[in-house]
Design a protein around this motif. Sequence first.
Motif, PDB file in Angstrom:
ATOM      1  N   VAL A 261       0.846  -1.195   0.000  1.00  0.00           N
ATOM      2  CA  VAL A 261       0.000   0.000   0.000  1.00  0.00           C
ATOM      3  C   VAL A 261       0.883   1.246   0.000  1.00  0.00           C
ATOM      4  N   PRO A 262       0.792   2.110  -1.019  1.00  0.00           N
ATOM      5  CA  PRO A 262       1.582   3.346  -1.015  1.00  0.00           C
ATOM      6  C   PRO A 262       1.313   4.162   0.240  1.00  0.00           C
ATOM      7  N   GLY A 263       2.387   4.712   0.817  1.00  0.00           N
ATOM      8  CA  GLY A 263       2.260   5.507   2.025  1.00  0.00           C
ATOM      9  C   GLY A 263       2.503   4.718   3.288  1.00  0.00           C
ATOM     10  N   ILE A 264       2.516   3.390   3.196  1.00  0.00           N
ATOM     11  CA  ILE A 264       2.793   2.524   4.336  1.00  0.00           C
ATOM     12  C   ILE A 264       4.077   1.764   4.039  1.00  0.00           C
ATOM     13  N   THR A 265       5.008   1.755   4.981  1.00  0.00           N
ATOM     14  CA  THR A 265       6.309   1.150   4.715  1.00  0.00           C
ATOM     15  C   THR A 265       6.396  -0.248   5.304  1.00  0.00           C
ATOM     16  N   HIS A 266       6.704  -0.346   6.598  1.00  0.00           N
ATOM     17  CA  HIS A 266       6.946  -1.645   7.209  1.00  0.00           C
ATOM     18  C   HIS A 266       6.417  -1.650   8.640  1.00  0.00           C
ATOM     19  N   PRO A 267       6.270  -2.818   9.240  1.00  0.00           N
ATOM     20  CA  PRO A 267       5.854  -2.872  10.644  1.00  0.00           C
ATOM     21  C   PRO A 267       6.921  -2.250  11.555  1.00  0.00           C
ATOM     22  N   TYR A 268       6.497  -1.913  12.763  1.00  0.00           N
ATOM     23  CA  TYR A 268       7.445  -1.336  13.714  1.00  0.00           C
ATOM     24  C   TYR A 268       6.945  -1.556  15.134  1.00  0.00           C
ATOM     25  N   LEU A 269       7.891  -1.713  16.048  1.00  0.00           N
ATOM     26  CA  LEU A 269       7.556  -1.864  17.464  1.00  0.00           C
ATOM     27  C   LEU A 269       8.225  -0.756  18.259  1.00  0.00           C
ATOM     28  N   ASN A 270       7.443  -0.124  19.129  1.00  0.00           N
ATOM     29  CA  ASN A 270       7.951   0.971  19.949  1.00  0.00           C
ATOM     30  C   ASN A 270       7.543   0.760  21.402  1.00  0.00           C
ATOM     31  N   VAL A 271       8.454   1.045  22.317  1.00  0.00           N
ATOM     32  CA  VAL A 271       8.135   1.064  23.743  1.00  0.00           C
ATOM     33  C   VAL A 271       8.060   2.528  24.161  1.00  0.00           C
ATOM     34  N   GLY A 272       6.857   2.962  24.514  1.00  0.00           N
ATOM     35  CA  GLY A 272       6.647   4.386  24.747  1.00  0.00           C
ATOM     36  C   GLY A 272       6.650   4.809  26.199  1.00  0.00           C
ATOM     37  N   ARG A 273       6.580   3.851  27.124  1.00  0.00           N
ATOM     38  CA  ARG A 273       6.549   4.219  28.549  1.00  0.00           C
ATOM     39  C   ARG A 273       7.141   3.085  29.368  1.00  0.00           C
ATOM     40  N   SER A 365      -1.918   5.158   5.293  1.00  0.00           N
ATOM     41  CA  SER A 365      -1.344   5.939   6.386  1.00  0.00           C
ATOM     42  C   SER A 365      -0.749   4.991   7.423  1.00  0.00           C
ATOM     43  N   PRO A 366       0.403   5.345   7.984  1.00  0.00           N
ATOM     44  CA  PRO A 366       0.971   4.516   9.053  1.00  0.00           C
ATOM     45  C   PRO A 366       0.234   4.655  10.383  1.00  0.00           C
TER      46      PRO A 366
END
Length: 425
Positions: A261-273, A365-366
């Motif tokens: 899908v244009p505009g979406i790249t790859h999965p990602y994992l984030n630890v925010g807190r 959109s991501p």
Amino acid sequence: MSPPPTAPQAFDGHHAQLDAWIDAHFDEEVRFLQALVQVPTDTPPGDNAPHAERTAALLAGFGYLAETHPVPAAEVHAHGLASITNLIVRRRFGTGGRTIALNAHGDVVPPGEGWTHPPHGGEVVDGKLYGRAAAVSKSDFATYTFALRALESLGQGPDRPALNGSVELHFTYDEEFGGELGPGWLLRQGLTRPDLLIAAGFSYQVVTAHNGCLQMAVTVHGQMAHAAIPDTGVDALQGAVAILNALYALNTRYRQISSAVPGITHPYLNVGRIEGGTNTNVVPGQVSFKLDRRMIPEEDPVAVEAEVCRTIAEAVAACPGIRVDIQRLLLAQALQPAPGNAPLVEALQRHGQAVFGEPIPTSGSPLYTDVRLYAAHGIPAVIYGAGPRTVFESGAKRADEHLVLDDLRRATKVVARSLLDLLET
């Protein structure tokens, strides 16, 4: 990308009338948006009912009766929020026809630090309106309200357009916590069932897909001990570090996975807190953190969640004395491109190009949005509204969030023109 279809000639004069009305009332539209920005909706704490009350009062000034739908306090408090009242405005054109809903959310993250303009001031400087939610997405309270008002301004004279259908404004207050008490609640209660949906977005693309999101809370348990005799305890922080290293290592592999899908790249994992421990001279007995795993539309959420849990379990197995509790906080499905949204896409692209003077592409959109909740009920939907080309440009969730007012003016024209075409009999 092929060019958008040619605009229907029968409505060209009415399109010009819509544009003229919006230009003539644009100062009023800006004041409306300023008033919305000036009522805080920081979430947390999520005390959003006062903003809904203010919005309903402003809408009443335009002759619009906003239905108020308060979510029961017990449900709101169970989600960690203080108050939610969702709004619906319904306007009928002719008889029969389809219902087009326009949805924007009023809840926002707290302002944070670093602002050079008051975050709830709604200041206008050099053609930009500053404030938290100025771009995402109180801006589209204004876009959609004034697009609807412009449509109704075409009046009842002999030259009026022959329209058939309904427009609904859905102003909701739970996007930041997942939307289940916003659009999700309205849909589950049977309070609305539109045929098509346009939801808050930006002006230079029509978004037809978005990422999913898995959010989890992980609590790592060890055994507290005095730092002078650490061997009598089990360091929960060391266990958490092992888990975090294993989770972050997944991002290396995720970068090799690409969405089509244009505009979406790859999965990602984030630890925010992350938080834990009691003092510098105490071996931490407990550490907790919250993670956010973005899922591209092609991924299976069940498999994604299973992999995250497996990764945590394998890391814990190498840490004697450590145990872990895992709680799912949110599982937001991705929005998939759907052929049923073609009438929305075609109208918005056609008028976007006419008003902005450039092609308006479709993209993904991501982010994850409330639109997925409408899609889960089989309602074709797209994302389009007032804003820049990227989230970063808007300052959303950062200091000095702002909206270029010319984008607001032109997006309002695009939405009004599109509604006119979509309600044509």
